[in-house]
Design a protein around this motif. Sequence first.
Motif, short mmCIF file in Angstrom:
data_model
loop_
_atom_site.label_atom_id
_atom_site.label_comp_id
_atom_site.label_asym_id
_atom_site.label_seq_id
_atom_site.Cartn_x
_atom_site.Cartn_y
_atom_site.Cartn_z
N GLU A 1 8.95 47.84 43.97
CA GLU A 1 8.93 47.01 42.77
C GLU A 1 8.70 47.86 41.54
OE1 GLU A 1 5.61 44.28 42.60
OE2 GLU A 1 4.15 45.90 42.63
N GLU B 1 10.71 43.04 51.11
CA GLU B 1 10.36 43.75 49.89
C GLU B 1 9.90 45.17 50.22
OE1 GLU B 1 7.04 43.35 46.43
OE2 GLU B 1 8.07 41.51 47.00
N VAL C 1 12.22 43.49 41.97
CA VAL C 1 11.84 43.64 43.37
C VAL C 1 13.00 44.31 44.10
CG1 VAL C 1 11.11 42.43 45.45
CG2 VAL C 1 10.53 41.50 43.21
#
Length: 91
Positions: free
Chosen positions: A22, A19, A11
């Motif tokens: 990914e 976030e 991540v």
Amino acid sequence: MEIKEEKERFVLLNDSNEEIGEMTWSNAGEEMMIIDHTFVDPQYRGQGLAEKLVLSGVEKARKENKKIIPLCPFAKKEFDTKPEYGDVLRK
């Protein structure tokens, strides 16, 4: 920016700990990783972050003595253009 490993994914977090990207993989047996997805939020693209995610996978494979099958088109391009990843590429 920080890259954190979770279960079968790396991540990418921005400085606010949100976030923003990914890279996911699945394990195929004890010695194989299949990179199946790489994503970086559009507003953070162009900074080499997706490359860093793939490199994290390469480093993990090296550390754990695994080979990688890059199914994700971005990861495949990285393996095609970086011969130094050849040691972990499943031929």
